[in-house]
Write a protein that holds these residues in place. Sequence first.
Motif, PDB file in Angstrom:
ATOM      1  N   TRP A 136       0.806  -1.225   0.000  1.00 45.39           N
ATOM      2  CA  TRP A 136       0.000   0.000   0.000  1.00 45.39           C
ATOM      3  C   TRP A 136       0.842   1.280   0.000  1.00 45.39           C
ATOM      4  O   TRP A 136       0.489   2.247  -0.687  1.00 45.39           O
ATOM      5  N   LEU A 137       1.934   1.317   0.747  1.00 43.43           N
ATOM      6  CA  LEU A 137       2.714   2.554   0.855  1.00 43.43           C
ATOM      7  C   LEU A 137       3.277   3.021  -0.490  1.00 43.43           C
ATOM      8  O   LEU A 137       3.162   4.209  -0.824  1.00 43.43           O
ATOM      9  N   PRO A 138       3.890   2.141  -1.316  1.00 42.59           N
ATOM     10  CA  PRO A 138       4.300   2.619  -2.645  1.00 42.59           C
ATOM     11  C   PRO A 138       3.119   3.059  -3.508  1.00 42.59           C
ATOM     12  O   PRO A 138       3.226   4.030  -4.265  1.00 42.59           O
ATOM     13  N   ARG A 139       1.993   2.363  -3.389  1.00 40.87           N
ATOM     14  CA  ARG A 139       0.806   2.774  -4.141  1.00 40.87           C
ATOM     15  C   ARG A 139       0.348   4.164  -3.707  1.00 40.87           C
ATOM     16  O   ARG A 139      -0.020   4.999  -4.536  1.00 40.87           O
ATOM     17  N   LEU A 140       0.345   4.394  -2.407  1.00 41.05           N
ATOM     18  CA  LEU A 140      -0.058   5.702  -1.888  1.00 41.05           C
ATOM     19  C   LEU A 140       0.853   6.797  -2.415  1.00 41.05           C
ATOM     20  O   LEU A 140       0.387   7.878  -2.797  1.00 41.05           O
ATOM     21  N   ALA A 141       2.145   6.527  -2.450  1.00 39.14           N
ATOM     22  CA  ALA A 141       3.097   7.523  -2.949  1.00 39.14           C
ATOM     23  C   ALA A 141       2.848   7.811  -4.429  1.00 39.14           C
ATOM     24  O   ALA A 141       2.824   8.974  -4.851  1.00 39.14           O
ATOM     25  N   HIS A 142       2.644   6.768  -5.233  1.00 42.20           N
ATOM     26  CA  HIS A 142       2.399   6.958  -6.666  1.00 42.20           C
ATOM     27  C   HIS A 142       1.095   7.704  -6.902  1.00 42.20           C
ATOM     28  O   HIS A 142       1.038   8.623  -7.732  1.00 42.20           O
ATOM     29  N   THR A 143       0.037   7.327  -6.187  1.00 41.99           N
ATOM     30  CA  THR A 143      -1.263   7.961  -6.391  1.00 41.99           C
ATOM     31  C   THR A 143      -1.243   9.413  -5.926  1.00 41.99           C
ATOM     32  O   THR A 143      -1.836  10.284  -6.566  1.00 41.99           O
ATOM     33  N   SER A 144      -0.573   9.703  -4.818  1.00 39.31           N
ATOM     34  CA  SER A 144      -0.468  11.080  -4.344  1.00 39.31           C
ATOM     35  C   SER A 144       0.286  11.939  -5.353  1.00 39.31           C
ATOM     36  O   SER A 144      -0.093  13.092  -5.613  1.00 39.31           O
ATOM     37  N   LEU A 145       1.353  11.392  -5.933  1.00 39.86           N
ATOM     38  CA  LEU A 145       2.092  12.124  -6.960  1.00 39.86           C
ATOM     39  C   LEU A 145       1.218  12.384  -8.181  1.00 39.86           C
ATOM     40  O   LEU A 145       1.245  13.477  -8.765  1.00 39.86           O
ATOM     41  N   MET A 146       0.409  11.409  -8.552  1.00 38.20           N
ATOM     42  CA  MET A 146      -0.485  11.575  -9.690  1.00 38.20           C
ATOM     43  C   MET A 146      -1.527  12.649  -9.419  1.00 38.20           C
ATOM     44  O   MET A 146      -1.837  13.472 -10.291  1.00 38.20           O
ATOM     45  N   HIS A 147      -2.066  12.684  -8.196  1.00 40.75           N
ATOM     46  CA  HIS A 147      -3.040  13.718  -7.847  1.00 40.75           C
ATOM     47  C   HIS A 147      -2.411  15.110  -7.903  1.00 40.75           C
ATOM     48  O   HIS A 147      -3.062  16.068  -8.332  1.00 40.75           O
ATOM     49  N   ARG A 148      -1.166  15.237  -7.476  1.00 45.29           N
ATOM     50  CA  ARG A 148      -0.491  16.537  -7.557  1.00 45.29           C
ATOM     51  C   ARG A 148      -0.291  16.949  -9.009  1.00 45.29           C
ATOM     52  O   ARG A 148      -0.423  18.135  -9.347  1.00 45.29           O
ATOM     53  N   ARG A 149       0.016  16.012  -9.872  1.00 42.72           N
ATOM     54  CA  ARG A 149       0.186  16.323 -11.294  1.00 42.72           C
ATOM     55  C   ARG A 149      -1.141  16.750 -11.912  1.00 42.72           C
ATOM     56  O   ARG A 149      -1.176  17.636 -12.785  1.00 42.72           O
ATOM     57  N   ILE A 150      -2.250  16.133 -11.488  1.00 44.22           N
ATOM     58  CA  ILE A 150      -3.562  16.522 -11.999  1.00 44.22           C
ATOM     59  C   ILE A 150      -3.904  17.939 -11.559  1.00 44.22           C
ATOM     60  O   ILE A 150      -4.351  18.768 -12.362  1.00 44.22           O
ATOM     61  N   ARG A 151      -3.684  18.241 -10.277  1.00 45.11           N
ATOM     62  CA  ARG A 151      -4.014  19.577  -9.766  1.00 45.11           C
ATOM     63  C   ARG A 151      -3.136  20.657 -10.385  1.00 45.11           C
ATOM     64  O   ARG A 151      -3.568  21.803 -10.537  1.00 45.11           O
ATOM     65  N   SER A 152      -1.909  20.311 -10.730  1.00 44.95           N
ATOM     66  CA  SER A 152      -1.013  21.290 -11.346  1.00 44.95           C
ATOM     67  C   SER A 152      -1.256  21.451 -12.838  1.00 44.95           C
ATOM     68  O   SER A 152      -0.666  22.325 -13.480  1.00 44.95           O
ATOM     69  N   GLY A 153      -2.117  20.620 -13.405  1.00 43.48           N
ATOM     70  CA  GLY A 153      -2.414  20.696 -14.824  1.00 43.48           C
ATOM     71  C   GLY A 153      -1.452  19.927 -15.711  1.00 43.48           C
ATOM     72  O   GLY A 153      -1.567  19.957 -16.942  1.00 43.48           O
ATOM     73  N   LYS A 154      -0.501  19.199 -15.134  1.00 48.45           N
ATOM     74  CA  LYS A 154       0.456  18.434 -15.924  1.00 48.45           C
ATOM     75  C   LYS A 154      -0.133  17.142 -16.466  1.00 48.45           C
ATOM     76  O   LYS A 154       0.384  16.581 -17.430  1.00 48.45           O
ATOM     77  N   LEU A 155      -1.192  16.669 -15.827  1.00 56.27           N
ATOM     78  CA  LEU A 155      -1.855  15.444 -16.268  1.00 56.27           C
ATOM     79  C   LEU A 155      -3.326  15.773 -16.508  1.00 56.27           C
ATOM     80  O   LEU A 155      -4.021  16.203 -15.588  1.00 56.27           O
ATOM     81  N   ARG A 156      -3.773  15.572 -17.755  1.00 52.62           N
ATOM     82  CA  ARG A 156      -5.146  15.923 -18.106  1.00 52.62           C
ATOM     83  C   ARG A 156      -5.799  14.773 -18.870  1.00 52.62           C
ATOM     84  O   ARG A 156      -5.129  13.965 -19.501  1.00 52.62           O
ATOM     85  N   PHE A 157      -7.147  14.761 -18.803  1.00 50.84           N
ATOM     86  CA  PHE A 157      -7.933  13.732 -19.474  1.00 50.84           C
ATOM     87  C   PHE A 157      -8.903  14.408 -20.442  1.00 50.84           C
ATOM     88  O   PHE A 157      -9.689  15.266 -20.019  1.00 50.84           O
ATOM     89  N   PRO A 158      -8.867  14.059 -21.725  1.00 52.17           N
ATOM     90  CA  PRO A 158      -9.794  14.666 -22.693  1.00 52.17           C
ATOM     91  C   PRO A 158     -11.242  14.383 -22.307  1.00 52.17           C
ATOM     92  O   PRO A 158     -11.580  13.264 -21.915  1.00 52.17           O
TER      93      PRO A 158
END
Length: 199
Positions: A136-158
């Motif tokens: 779970w801990l590596p998953r949490l780290a990856h998912t938290s990083l992904m959420h930060r990228r979404i909020r910063s606009g670096k990761l977007r979904f059409p």
Amino acid sequence: MPQPYFRVRNAHRRWKYMAHDALAAAVSWLLFYGYRKLFPERVFMGWDAPIHLDINFYIGLFALPLFWLFAHSFSGYYRDMERKSRLAELSTTFFTTLFGTVVLFFALFLDDVVNNYKDYYLNVLVYISSQFFLTWLPRLAHTSLMHRRIRSGKLRFPALLIGDHNGMQELFRTMHPNRHLCGNHLVGYLAPNPMNGLE
């Protein structure tokens, strides 16, 4: 942005999560095997009993990562790698680990050398704790990083709006201020057309 890119990106993240899950399963087995050899078995057989890595250790080292990859895949965890909730991820990881540990307990661990029935509970607690947290801990780290990228606009979904003009305008006004929170990137719309149905 072309659709194949999203499939490649999703596949890349899937392999990354699977690699961490396999590593977590291997390390968890290593810790659990060491615990069994250091405590329950040595108390039963004597503290001067030798500790060695038998064939079961190597079988578990290769077989258990495959078992856990199958279990996580069966739970649906690897389907969508970019739209994950940390709370849902926590519950999915916990219940998959719990179910998998119960299966392994009756299939493999039930014939362990123990002094009394409490050792069975300790064995299960040690294994499920290490397996859960290391997964779970590596998953949490990856998912938290992904959420930060979404909020910063670096990761977007059409995203595509479908509906009548008035409804789409209202929906656009609702979605636009929060577009960075969910990562939606509006690329177009479809509206009713009296001639051909859509425009």
